[in-house]
Design a protein around this motif. Structure first.
Motif, PDB file in Angstrom:
ATOM      1  N   SER A 140       0.823  -1.203   0.000  1.00 31.83           N
ATOM      2  CA  SER A 140       0.000   0.000   0.000  1.00 31.83           C
ATOM      3  C   SER A 140       0.861   1.258   0.000  1.00 31.83           C
ATOM      4  O   SER A 140       2.047   1.224   0.372  1.00 31.83           O
ATOM      5  N   GLN A 141       0.241   2.379  -0.387  1.00 31.67           N
ATOM      6  CA  GLN A 141       0.966   3.639  -0.460  1.00 31.67           C
ATOM      7  C   GLN A 141       1.533   4.036   0.893  1.00 31.67           C
ATOM      8  O   GLN A 141       2.686   4.498   0.985  1.00 31.67           O
ATOM      9  N   LEU A 148      10.296   3.748   2.617  1.00 28.98           N
ATOM     10  CA  LEU A 148      11.286   4.638   2.015  1.00 28.98           C
ATOM     11  C   LEU A 148      11.929   5.548   3.064  1.00 28.98           C
ATOM     12  O   LEU A 148      13.159   5.662   3.132  1.00 28.98           O
ATOM     13  N   ALA A 149      11.099   6.195   3.880  1.00 29.81           N
ATOM     14  CA  ALA A 149      11.624   7.150   4.854  1.00 29.81           C
ATOM     15  C   ALA A 149      12.479   6.469   5.911  1.00 29.81           C
ATOM     16  O   ALA A 149      13.605   6.924   6.214  1.00 29.81           O
ATOM     17  N   LEU A 255      12.580  12.317   6.764  1.00 32.73           N
ATOM     18  CA  LEU A 255      11.468  12.488   7.701  1.00 32.73           C
ATOM     19  C   LEU A 255      10.491  13.540   7.196  1.00 32.73           C
ATOM     20  O   LEU A 255       9.271  13.406   7.379  1.00 32.73           O
ATOM     21  N   ALA A 256      11.010  14.589   6.557  1.00 33.67           N
ATOM     22  CA  ALA A 256      10.129  15.613   5.977  1.00 33.67           C
ATOM     23  C   ALA A 256       9.281  15.008   4.857  1.00 33.67           C
ATOM     24  O   ALA A 256       8.092  15.319   4.725  1.00 33.67           O
ATOM     25  N   ALA A 257       9.877  14.133   4.046  1.00 31.56           N
ATOM     26  CA  ALA A 257       9.122  13.464   2.981  1.00 31.56           C
ATOM     27  C   ALA A 257       8.026  12.583   3.568  1.00 31.56           C
ATOM     28  O   ALA A 257       6.902  12.551   3.070  1.00 31.56           O
ATOM     29  N   GLN A 262       2.321  11.748   4.487  1.00 30.52           N
ATOM     30  CA  GLN A 262       1.280  11.396   5.442  1.00 30.52           C
ATOM     31  C   GLN A 262       0.189  12.469   5.485  1.00 30.52           C
ATOM     32  O   GLN A 262      -0.995  12.164   5.632  1.00 30.52           O
ATOM     33  N   ARG A 263       0.610  13.704   5.344  1.00 29.52           N
ATOM     34  CA  ARG A 263      -0.312  14.834   5.469  1.00 29.52           C
ATOM     35  C   ARG A 263      -1.054  15.135   4.170  1.00 29.52           C
ATOM     36  O   ARG A 263      -2.251  15.442   4.181  1.00 29.52           O
TER      37      ARG A 263
END
Length: 511
Positions: A140-141, A148-149, A255-257, A262-263
Motif C-alpha cells: 500500500s501507499q 522509504l523514509a 522524515l520531511a518526505a 502522510q499529510r
C-alpha cells in the motif's frame, strides 16, 4: 495481458522490518558514493578528479535507469533480475579491489580506469535500487512511504558507521553492504510479490502515462542544483562533524518526505510538491553566493536534505500514479531517475568547468543555480496547466489534482457536483461513458456486487447518509464497504477515487 490488478495491501511488520533493514544498506552506500566521505576522497586537493568520478557514477546510474524504463514487459523478469544481481555483485568486487589497491599502494589509479570503475559502480547501485523499489512497490501507499523514509534514516546511520571506521574496515563495509542487501532481498517475505499478470507492456505504459516534456525538464533543473551542492560538499575537508551533518540533513529530508506524504498524499499534485521545495532551495542558495565556512557548509547540506525529500516523494508519487494510470512503475521511476541523473551530471560538470578554468568560483555557480531555481519556480507556478500530464490544455482535470466535486460532497448526502441527484460528479454530459468506466474499474479491482453499488454512489460524490438511505443499509456498513473499496483500489480519499475514473475515461478514449 490480464486486465486484473491485484489490490495492494498494507505491509506486515515483518516485511517492513526486513525491507527497511535491507534497503537502508543501499542508501548507506549511495550516500558514500554521492557525498564527501572518509576514504574515497583522500586526495581531496585534486577536486576536478573527484567531480569527474561522480559524473561517471551518474552516467552509469542514468544509463541503467533509462534501460530499466524501457523494459518491454513492464516488470523485472527472472532473466533481467539475474543480470541486475550480477551487476550489484560486480559493484562489490569493484569497490573492494579499487579501494583496497589505493589503500595499499597510496597511488591513484589511471583516470580511464577510474572512469570505467565508477560508471560500473553507478550501474550496480541503480540495479540494487530498482530491485528494492520492485519489492516495496506491491504494498500500500502508506507502507511504501514508511519503508522509504525509515530506510533512508537507518541508511544515514550506516553511512556514519562506514565513514567513521578506519581503513580497511570502511572499505570492507562498502563492499559487503550491497551483498548483504541482496541477501536480505532474497529472504524478504513474499506476501507482496508481484505476479506476471501485472506486467504492462511499454507501449501501453507510454499511452497511459500522459507525460509531458516538462516532466523531464523540471527534474533536470533540480538535478543541476543538487549536483552543484553535492559537488561543493566534495571540496570541504572531511571530518566527523561533516559526516554527522551529511547524515543528519539526509535523515531530516527523509522524515520531511514522510510527514509530507502522510499529510498531503492524495490531496496535492506532484507539481505542488515541487513548488514547496523552492523556498528551501532559495534559503540554501542565497547565502552560498557570498558566505563561506560554516554557513556555506550548512547551505550545501540543506540542498542535500532537499534532494532526499524530492527523491523520496517523487518515488512515492510515481508508484501511486503508475498504479492509478495502469502504467509500469519502471517506466515512471526510470524516466524521473534518468532526468535527475542528467541534471546531476550537468551540475557536477559546471563545477568541473569552474575548477578547470579557475575563472569562476563556486559562489558564482551558486548564484547561477539560484537563477535556475527562480526560473523554474516561475515556470511551475505560472504555468496554466499541470506540467506533468498531456491533455490538460483542453480543460480536463489533471490526474493528481484535487477533485473539487468529490471534496465538496457533504456527508449529509448532497453532492455539490451532482445537483440533480442522478448524474455523476464529473462528466455529467456523458453518463453512459461514465457508467462504463465505473463498471470496468469495479471488475478490474475485484469489487463485490454490494461494493460496486457503493462505488457508483461514491463516484457520484454522494455522502454516507445518502448511500445508506438509497441502499437501505446502516452507516457502519457503508463505511465498511467504502474502506474495502479504498483498500482494493489503493486510494486514500474521494479525490483519488475520482482521479482513477478520470484516468480510465481518458484511457478508453485513447487520449
Amino acid at each position: 495481458m490480464s486486465g486484473d490488478v491485484s489490490p495492494r495491501q498494507a505491509a506486515s511488520s515483518a516485511f517492513l522490518l526486513v525491507a527497511v533493514g535491507g534497503f537502508s544498506l543501499f542508501w548507506a552506500v549511495f550516500l558514500s558514493m554521492l557525498m564527501r566521505n572518509s576514504f574515497l576522497d583522500v586526495d581531496i586537493e585534486n577536486l576536478w578528479h573527484h567531480l569527474v568520478l561522480r559524473i561517471a557514477l551518474f552516467v552509469g546510474f542514468g544509463l541503467c535507469s533509462f534501460v530499466v524504463s524501457r523494459t518491454p514487459e513492464g516488470v523485472i523478469g527472472n532473466r533481467r533480475r539475474n543480470v541486475m544481481t550480477a551487476l550489484v555483485a560486480l559493484f562489490s568486487i569493484i569497490a573492494a579491489v579499487s579501494s583496497a589497491t589505493y589503500f595499499i599502494t597510496q597511488t591513484a589509479h589511471p583516470l580511464g580506469f577510474d572512469l570505467i570503475v565508477w560508471a560500473l559502480a553507478g550501474a550496480g547501485l541503480c540495479c540494487l535500487f530498482f530491485l528494492w523499489v520492485e519489492s516495496v512497490s506491491a504494498v500500500s501507499q502508506a507502507s511504501i512511504v514508511k519503508c522509504l523514509a525509515l530506510s533512508v534514516v537507518c541508511g544515514c546511520g550506516f553511512y556514519l558507521v562506514i565513514n567513521m571506521l578506519p581503513s580497511p574496515f570502511n572499505i570492507a563495509m562498502l563492499a559487503v553492504c550491497p551483498l548483504i542487501s541482496l541477501g536480505i532481498l532474497k529472504a524478504l517475505p513474499r506476501e507482496t510479490e508481484r505476479s506476471s499478470a501485472e506486467a504492462i507492456p511499454l507501449a501501453e505504459s507510454k499511452k497511459n502515462a500522459h507525460m509531458s516534456w516538462a516532466f523531464g525538464a523540471i527534474y533536470v533543473v533540480y538535478g543541476i542544483v543538487f549536483g552543484l551542492g553535492a559537488g561543493s560538499v566534495t571540496q570541504i575537508a572531511g571530518d566527523a562533524v561533516l559526516f554527522v551533518g551529511i547524515a543528519v540533513l539526509a535523515a531530516l529530508g527523509a522524515l520531511a518526505a514522510y510527514a509530507f506524504m502522510q499529510r498531503f498524499a492524495g490531496r496535492i499534485a506532484q507539481s505542488n510538491m515541487l513548488r514547496m521545495v523552492f523556498p528551501f532551495l532559495v534559503i540554501a542558495l542565497v547565502p552560498m553566493s557570498f558566505m563561506s565556512n560554516v554557513v556555506y557548509t550548512l547551505c550545501n547540506l540543506l540542498l542535500l536534505g532537499a534532494y532526499v525529500f524530492v527523491l523520496l516523494t517523487s518515488i512515492a508519487y510515481e508508484l501511486q500514479t503508475a498504479n492509478k494510470r495502469r502504467a509500469s512503475y519502471l517506466f515512471f521511476i526510470g524516466r524521473s531517475q534518468t532526468a535527475l541523473c542528467v541534471g546531476l551530471i550537468a551540475g557536477y560538470g559546471l563545477g568541473l568547468a569552474a575548477s578547470a578554468a579557475g575563472a569562476i568560483n563556486l559562489s558564482v555557480l551558486s548564484a547561477i543555480a539560484l537563477g535556475l531555481v527562480v526560473l523554474l519556480a516561475a515556470f511551475v507556478t505560472f504555468s496554466p496547466t499541470e506540467p506533468f500530464v498531456h491533455g490538460t490544455e483542453n480543460g480536463e482535470a489533471s490526474p493528481g489534482s484535487a477533485g473539487e466535486a468529490g471534496s465538496a460532497a457533504s456527508e449529509d448526502g448532497t453532492g455539490a457536483g451532482d445537483p440533480s441527484g442522478e448524474g455523476p460528479a464529473r462528466g455529467e454530459h456523458e453518463p453512459g461513458h461514465w457508467k462504463a468506466c465505473c463498471a470496468t474499474l469495479a471488475e478490474r479491482y475485484g469489487l463485490s456486487p454490494r461494493e460496486t453499488e457503493v462505488f457508483y454512489y461514491l463516484a457520484k460524490g454522494r455522502g454516507i447518509e445518502h448511500i445508506q438511505n438509497k441502499l437501505f443499509i446502516s452507516s457502519h456498513t457503508v463505511k465498511t464497504h467504502t474502506y474495502n473499496i479504498y483498500r482494493k483500489m489503493n486510494v486514500g480519499s474521494r479525490e483519488e477515487l475520482l482521479d482513477i475514473i478520470e484516468d480510465e475515461k481518458r484511457s478508453q478514449r485513447g487520449e
